[in-house]
Design a protein around this motif. Structure first.
Motif, short mmCIF file in Angstrom:
data_model
loop_
_atom_site.label_atom_id
_atom_site.label_comp_id
_atom_site.label_asym_id
_atom_site.label_seq_id
_atom_site.Cartn_x
_atom_site.Cartn_y
_atom_site.Cartn_z
N PRO A 21 0.82 -1.23 0.00
CA PRO A 21 0.00 0.00 0.00
C PRO A 21 0.84 1.26 0.00
O PRO A 21 1.92 1.30 0.60
CB PRO A 21 -0.80 -0.12 1.29
CG PRO A 21 -0.02 -1.04 2.15
CD PRO A 21 0.68 -1.98 1.25
N ARG A 22 0.30 2.27 -0.68
CA ARG A 22 0.94 3.58 -0.65
C ARG A 22 0.05 4.52 0.12
O ARG A 22 -1.18 4.39 0.11
CB ARG A 22 1.16 4.09 -2.07
CG ARG A 22 2.25 3.30 -2.81
CD ARG A 22 2.51 3.92 -4.14
NE ARG A 22 1.26 4.10 -4.89
CZ ARG A 22 1.18 4.81 -6.01
NH1 ARG A 22 2.24 5.39 -6.51
NH2 ARG A 22 0.01 4.92 -6.63
N ARG A 23 0.68 5.48 0.71
CA ARG A 23 -0.05 6.40 1.56
C ARG A 23 -1.23 7.05 0.83
O ARG A 23 -2.31 7.23 1.39
CB ARG A 23 0.91 7.49 2.05
CG ARG A 23 0.19 8.52 2.86
CD ARG A 23 1.09 9.62 3.37
NE ARG A 23 0.28 10.49 4.21
CZ ARG A 23 0.72 11.12 5.26
NH1 ARG A 23 1.96 11.04 5.61
NH2 ARG A 23 -0.09 11.89 5.97
N GLU A 24 -0.99 7.41 -0.42
CA GLU A 24 -2.02 8.15 -1.16
C GLU A 24 -3.26 7.30 -1.40
O GLU A 24 -4.36 7.82 -1.47
CB GLU A 24 -1.47 8.62 -2.51
CG GLU A 24 -0.18 9.40 -2.44
CD GLU A 24 1.04 8.49 -2.33
OE1 GLU A 24 1.67 8.49 -1.25
OE2 GLU A 24 1.34 7.76 -3.29
N ASP A 25 -3.03 6.00 -1.56
CA ASP A 25 -4.15 5.15 -1.96
C ASP A 25 -4.89 4.50 -0.80
O ASP A 25 -6.06 4.19 -0.89
CB ASP A 25 -3.64 4.01 -2.87
CG ASP A 25 -2.78 4.54 -4.00
OD1 ASP A 25 -3.05 5.68 -4.43
OD2 ASP A 25 -1.85 3.84 -4.41
N VAL A 26 -4.14 4.24 0.28
CA VAL A 26 -4.73 3.40 1.31
C VAL A 26 -5.85 4.12 2.06
O VAL A 26 -5.77 5.31 2.34
CB VAL A 26 -3.62 2.94 2.29
CG1 VAL A 26 -3.14 4.08 3.16
CG2 VAL A 26 -4.09 1.77 3.12
N ASP A 27 -6.91 3.36 2.33
CA ASP A 27 -8.04 3.91 3.07
C ASP A 27 -8.06 3.29 4.46
O ASP A 27 -8.57 2.20 4.67
CB ASP A 27 -9.34 3.58 2.32
CG ASP A 27 -10.56 4.04 3.12
OD1 ASP A 27 -10.38 4.80 4.11
OD2 ASP A 27 -11.68 3.64 2.76
N LEU A 28 -7.44 4.01 5.41
CA LEU A 28 -7.27 3.42 6.74
C LEU A 28 -8.57 3.32 7.52
O LEU A 28 -8.62 2.65 8.55
CB LEU A 28 -6.22 4.22 7.52
CG LEU A 28 -4.80 4.13 6.94
CD1 LEU A 28 -3.82 4.93 7.79
CD2 LEU A 28 -4.32 2.68 6.87
N SER A 29 -9.59 3.97 7.05
CA SER A 29 -10.86 3.84 7.77
C SER A 29 -11.40 2.42 7.66
O SER A 29 -12.34 2.05 8.36
CB SER A 29 -11.90 4.83 7.22
OG SER A 29 -12.29 4.45 5.92
N ARG A 30 -10.75 1.62 6.82
CA ARG A 30 -11.15 0.21 6.75
C ARG A 30 -10.58 -0.59 7.93
O ARG A 30 -10.84 -1.77 8.07
CB ARG A 30 -10.70 -0.42 5.43
CG ARG A 30 -11.28 0.26 4.19
CD ARG A 30 -12.78 0.44 4.28
NE ARG A 30 -13.52 -0.82 4.45
CZ ARG A 30 -13.99 -1.55 3.43
NH1 ARG A 30 -13.83 -1.15 2.19
NH2 ARG A 30 -14.65 -2.66 3.66
N LEU A 31 -9.74 0.05 8.71
CA LEU A 31 -9.29 -0.59 9.95
C LEU A 31 -10.35 -0.32 11.01
O LEU A 31 -10.27 0.62 11.78
CB LEU A 31 -7.94 -0.01 10.39
CG LEU A 31 -6.76 -0.23 9.45
CD1 LEU A 31 -5.54 0.54 9.94
CD2 LEU A 31 -6.44 -1.71 9.32
N GLU A 32 -11.35 -1.18 11.02
CA GLU A 32 -12.51 -0.90 11.87
C GLU A 32 -12.48 -1.67 13.18
O GLU A 32 -13.22 -1.35 14.10
CB GLU A 32 -13.79 -1.27 11.09
CG GLU A 32 -14.02 -0.34 9.91
CD GLU A 32 -15.04 -0.89 8.93
OE1 GLU A 32 -15.17 -2.13 8.86
OE2 GLU A 32 -15.69 -0.09 8.26
N LEU A 33 -11.64 -2.69 13.25
CA LEU A 33 -11.65 -3.54 14.44
C LEU A 33 -10.99 -2.85 15.62
O LEU A 33 -10.02 -2.10 15.45
CB LEU A 33 -10.94 -4.85 14.14
CG LEU A 33 -11.53 -5.68 13.01
CD1 LEU A 33 -10.62 -6.84 12.65
CD2 LEU A 33 -12.92 -6.18 13.39
#
Length: 553
Positions: A455-467
């Motif tokens: 993953p690259r910073r620009e692309d990654v959607d960290l809001s998918r870290l929901e746990l």
RNA sequence: GCGCCAGUAGCUCAGUUGGAUAGAGCAACGGACUUCUAAUCCGUAGGCCGAGGGUUCGAAUCCUUCCUGGCGCGCCA
């Protein structure tokens, strides 16, 4: 982040005073903000309301109520709650924790380093074992702790020098030379009487053989010259061993400082005359004394004996005075705990010269009780029956050895069972931590084989870290920098070891519950980002403490 | 006798500088491998924080007196 929250709380408090909801006007120097043990209590917690209770003459919960109202709507916080006797608990917006992950990936090897040391020059002197025999296990502990303290200070922004003080002058060197000379004569067929206080160990004979092989001519030398030659030879050889042993441990000294050179350059007399000028020393019974009692010591100490020879203390005084002349603002000595009685006189000496007591910090390394199969192992150079550091490193491995020495606070004693340490191969906690690192690498390899991009910073959607456990992991990663600062300012590198173990535990647990590489690409990317942040921190800490970071195990 | 360090689960130790229900690892017991490495994970059990007194909203943590263990108390290094 902690600081931002602190400022926000301070602002809220002032706002309360302005609007009159609180009236004492007391603003604490530092608002205490801590991470609660229980995650139900939020990300941060403050006892401010309890601390103000007296001045405000109100119940803590009542004050907490007022403050929490003032904090409502603050963009940092997701939730502000009052709990227990009057704690105010804050839960931060998840995006703040995602930002931490970005910081880690962006800063890379720099993550965890900071500038609280502000470039202050600080010296760590450690090991400094007499060059009269190989390093043993106790030296190993001092070596590892000293090196780790230096490393942690460096990470915290201090300018650190690692120094080894070589005691190449004085009685013990004479004894070494004499012991070698006697063994040499023995090898040449002479009948000798080996003195009780000579060094009995086998390596003395080895040195004698080596000297014999090198055909150093002692025939025409006087007795004193012969001892001197043997001593110089012995010291030089033993220092080679010591340096090699330390190298096997990955320890490098910036500077080796010779005690003899202090005398050769006239430094001892020079520094002693400074003390005399200041009226700190006096003559009595034909000896020269230092007035250490005026600065808290039990009794005054002799610098020059009545026979005109210098005490060990004399050169130590000169040595330490010169450390400060060299521009170090703070000096750390790592000593064996059996030397603790020496501290008051050293501090007294520095106080006499106008230094603050904290300018010299002595770390006492408590004894290592060496065991073999649970049985105590007697150590001592003279008995000749001791286990060298080299043996232990060869048996246990440098990583495991370092980890073991760093696992405990240095001021508590340590039982080191050789058989146990050898057995530990798979049980040893160092592997637990390194395995976590290797696992992330393994995930990365699998991702690569499946054609999944990192993953690259620009692309990654960290809001998918929901746990919750993912957020918990990010929160724990955020605590790495403060862990280093705490370890540095307190000279307690073991804190980093405990941090590592906890981080590895959280990661292993997560790994067993959740897959990183899942069907949904966005989640995979977010999780890859998270575990690589974990890897980064594990690697930074392991490297800092001189341990390896295997990609495969 | 004086001083320094330690005393927390059966063992080895942490404990964010005075915070909420004291935590890990070994050892014991019971579970989890056709899925990214089981050197891993999940669960059970285990406590008068050496003892007494004090300080305060609150003590394993600070003060004090004891007890136990280790180490020091030289014109040795």
């Amino acid at each position: 982040m902690k600081e931002q929250l602190r400022h926000a709380i301070q602002a809220a408090l002032k706002e309360c005073y302005r609007t009159g909801t609180l009236d004492s006007g007391v603003v604490p120097d530092e608002i205490q903000l801590e991470v609660p043990k229980n995650p139900d209590h939020g990300d941060f917690s403050t006892n401010l309301a309890m601390a103000l209770a007296k001045a405000e003459r109100k119940a803590p919960r009542q004050i907490a109520e007022v403050l929490s109202v003032a904090m409502q709507g603050n963009p940092l916080c997701d939730k502000v709650e009052i709990a227990g006797p009057g704690f105010i608990n804050f839960r931060l917006q998840a995006t703040h924790w995602y930002d931490v992950l970005h910081q880690i990936m962006q800063q890379g090897e720099q993550y965890g380093r900071c500038q609280v040391g502000n470039g202050k020059k600080i010296q760590v002197e450690f090991v400094s074992a007499n060059p009269t025999g190989p390093l043993h296990i106790g030296h190993g502990r001092g070596a590892v702790v000293g090196d780790a303290v230096a490393a942690v200070l460096q990470a915290a922004g201090f300018e650190v020098q690692r120094e080894y003080y070589v005691n190449d002058a004085g009685n013990q060197v004479q004894t070494l030379g004499n012991s070698i000379l006697l063994r040499l004569r023995e090898l040449q067929g002479e009948a000798i009487v080996f003195p009780e206080d000579g060094y009995q160990a086998g390596y003395i004979v080895d040195l004698a053989k080596q000297l014999l092989a090198e055909q150093v001519g002692l025939a025409n030398a006087t007795e004193a010259e012969a001892v001197e030659t043997c001593a110089r030879f012995g010291v030089a050889e033993v220092l080679k061993w010591i340096e090699a042993d330390l190298k096997a441990f990955g320890i490098h000294f910036d500077h080796w400082y010779s005690e003899r050179s202090l005398y050769d350059r006239g430094m001892v007399d020079q520094e002693l005359s400074k003390l005399k000028e200041k009226g700190l020393s006096y003559e009595q019974d034909n000896a020269l004394w230092l007035r250490t009692t005026e600065y808290g010591d039990d009794k005054d100490r002799v610098l020059i004996k009545s026979d005109g020879s210098y005490t060990y203390f004399a050169s130590d005084v000169a040595y330490h005075m010169e450390k400060f002349d060299r521009g170090f603002e703070r000096v750390i000595d790592v000593w064996g705990a059996d030397h603790h009685g020496y501290i008051p006189r050293m501090k007294a000496m520095l106080a006499g010269l106008g230094h603050a007591p904290e300018d010299l910090e002595v770390l006492l390394i408590q004894m290592v009780n060496l065991l073999r199969d649970g049985q105590p192992f007697v150590m001592g150079k003279r008995s000749g029956n001791f286990v060298t550091l080299r043996e232990v490193i060869n048996e246990v491995g440098s990583d495991a050895c370092r980890f073991f020495f760093l696992m405990r606070r240095c001021d508590s004693q340590l039982d080191f069972d050789l058989e146990l340490a050898k057995q530990q191969n798979s049980d040893n906690p160092v592997y637990y931590v390194q395995y976590a690192h290797a696992r992330v690498c393994s995930i990365n390899r699998n991702a690569e084989e499946s054609g999944i991009p990192l993953p690259r910073r620009e692309d990654v959607d960290l809001s998918r870290l929901e746990l919750a456990e993912e957020l918990a992991l990010a929160k724990y990663l955020a605590r790495y920098p403060e862990t280093i600062v705490g370890a540095a300012l307190n000279y307690e590198p073991h804190r980093v070891i405990f941090y590592l173990q906890e981080l590895a535990a959280q990661f292993h647990s997560y790994y067993n519950r959740q897959r990183v590489l899942v069907d949904e690409a966005a989640i995979t990317q977010a999780r890859l980002y998270l575990v690589n942040a974990v890897r980064r921190v594990l690697a930074n800490a392991l490297k800092m403490l001189g341990m390896s970071t295997p990609e495969q195990m």
